[in-house]
Design an enzyme around this catalytic site. Structure first.
Site, PDB file in Angstrom:
ATOM      1  N   ASP A   1      76.715 -12.687  40.348  1.00  0.00           N
ATOM      2  CA  ASP A   1      77.278 -13.623  39.854  1.00  0.00           C
ATOM      3  C   ASP A   1      77.049 -14.782  39.610  1.00  0.00           C
ATOM      4  O   ASP A   1      76.106 -15.272  39.667  1.00  0.00           O
ATOM      5  CB  ASP A   1      77.507 -14.118  41.645  1.00  0.00           C
ATOM      6  CG  ASP A   1      78.506 -14.157  41.946  1.00  0.00           C
ATOM      7  OD1 ASP A   1      80.299 -14.900  41.525  1.00  0.00           O
ATOM      8  OD2 ASP A   1      78.720 -14.967  43.188  1.00  0.00           O
TER       9      ASP A   1
ATOM     10  N   TYR B   1      70.700  -9.268  51.177  1.00  0.00           N
ATOM     11  CA  TYR B   1      71.280 -10.873  50.299  1.00  0.00           C
ATOM     12  C   TYR B   1      70.012 -11.650  50.980  1.00  0.00           C
ATOM     13  O   TYR B   1      70.611 -11.578  52.182  1.00  0.00           O
ATOM     14  CB  TYR B   1      72.298 -10.927  49.813  1.00  0.00           C
ATOM     15  CG  TYR B   1      73.104 -10.372  49.144  1.00  0.00           C
ATOM     16  CD1 TYR B   1      73.037 -11.365  47.673  1.00  0.00           C
ATOM     17  CD2 TYR B   1      73.316  -8.989  48.653  1.00  0.00           C
ATOM     18  CE1 TYR B   1      73.470 -10.718  46.692  1.00  0.00           C
ATOM     19  CE2 TYR B   1      73.652  -8.465  47.437  1.00  0.00           C
ATOM     20  CZ  TYR B   1      73.867  -9.334  46.474  1.00  0.00           C
ATOM     21  OH  TYR B   1      74.748  -8.697  44.821  1.00  0.00           O
TER      22      TYR B   1
END
Length: 350
Positions: free
Chosen positions: A81, A153
């Site tokens: 991203d 993450y």
């Protein structure tokens, strides 16, 4: 002439039955298997090529994502991203080593350590915000995406009314309000497990199914700046050292009349002087999310909801309602990319 009813019954064919009931698969497994077959059909079969698995760290602030894009600096373009950082992202590359002196002559592959040093040499000549941290030789059919067993993450939130430090800008999400750690931890329990995560799936997601298994979702409070000791840390360290030294030295009794009220004033002034110029720390919270794979913007949408729980805007019951709504419009605003870090991609390496 009338037909024999028994003959009619015997003439009706029996419905066909499958020889074996197919084993059901997770939606995510089916998607990855289809993508894997497509990728393998396009894979180079050149035996002279050596495939390397490469782990990369980078600051994502100045990148526009990891996919190749025209007129944009991306991780693939120079190397998730847009704006997302990586402590360890992984890709694979194919290298064929050709002799410069004898064009066409194929040389033995480089050792992984040589590849790491060479690539970093060129990367550091540019912006210097990306670096290769590990390299491994793998078989030519090893795929960085499809062989991944799980991904982890981390998301950093800094809570406090003070402006964000210059060193923390674009490295965390600054939340001025206080956060309720216990409430956020309780909300995590609702989201962990096998669910339809349509409410945490951003528009543009290319996954064929919103079904995912979230193996871990946890919030913990950590030191705001792990790289430098705080004033409190130093004071505690100095205090421990002084206590040790005091125990090792002979004690000298101080006359009672030698104490005065001015001692308290001096101590207060010293404390005030020591605090001058020292930035107040924020409370730092880290959200850990671990799964085999994630939907588009899933982690940032999860963090957005957890933040609202921490500030009191949402309750655990609201989180259940959002999850069951199965539409992204029910979720809270998405957390910004600056606080998200890809921490690890796990493999069973050959």
């Amino acid at each position: 002439m009338t037909e024999n009813p028994k003959h009619l019954l015997n003439s009706i064919p029996e419905p066909s039955r499958p020889s074996k009931i197919p084993k059901t698969q997770d939606h995510n497994d089916q998607e990855e298997e289809e993508d894997k077959q497509q990728e393998e059909s396009n894979m180079s079969k050149n035996p002279r090529i050596q495939r390397y698995l490469i782990a990369i760290e980078y600051i994502g602030t100045r990148f526009s994502g990891s996919q190749q894009q025209p007129n944009c600096r991306t991780v693939v373009g120079v190397l998730e991203d847009a704006g997302v950082h990586a402590l360890s992202n992984v890709c694979h590359v194919d290298v064929e080593r050709i002799s410069k002196r004898k064009p066409g002559e194929v040389l033995p592959p480089h050792e992984p350590s040589v590849v790491r040093r060479a690539v970093n040499h060129f990367l550091q000549k540019n912006e210097g915000d990306i670096m290769v941290i590990d390299v491994r030789s793998v078989p030519n059919d090893f795929h960085a995406r499809f062989k991944a067993q799980e991904r982890t993450y981390f998301y950093r939130l800094l809570s406090g009314s003070e402006p964000l430090s210059t060193f923390e800008k674009e490295r965390a999400w600054h939340v001025p309000e206080k956060l309720d750690l216990h409430a956020m931890q309780e909300a995590c329990k609702v989201l962990v497990g096998h669910h339809d995560f349509s409410s945490f799936r951003a528009a543009g997601c290319q996954a064929k199914s919103p079904i995912r298994t979230l193996d871990e979702l946890h919030v913990s409070e950590v030191p705001a700046t792990p790289y430098f000791p705080s004033v409190t840390d130093k004071e505690q360290s100095n205090s421990s050292l002084e206590d040790f030294q005091a125990c090792s030295k002979p004690q000298v009794d101080r006359p009672i009349n030698s104490f005065s009220n001015s001692d308290d004033v001096i101590d207060a002034n010293v404390k005030t002087n020591q605090e001058f110029g020292i930035r107040r720390r924020h409370q730092c919270y880290v959200v850990t999310a671990r799964a085999r794979s994630f939907l588009y913007h899933q982690v940032r949408l999860l963090v957005g909801v957890l933040k609202c729980v921490g500030t009191g805007e949402l309750t655990t019951s609201d989180v259940e309602r959002i999850l069951n709504a199965e539409t992204v419009t029910a979720a809270s605003p998405m957390a910004p990319a600056c606080g998200l870090y890809l921490g690890r991609v796990k493999y069973d390496l050959p």
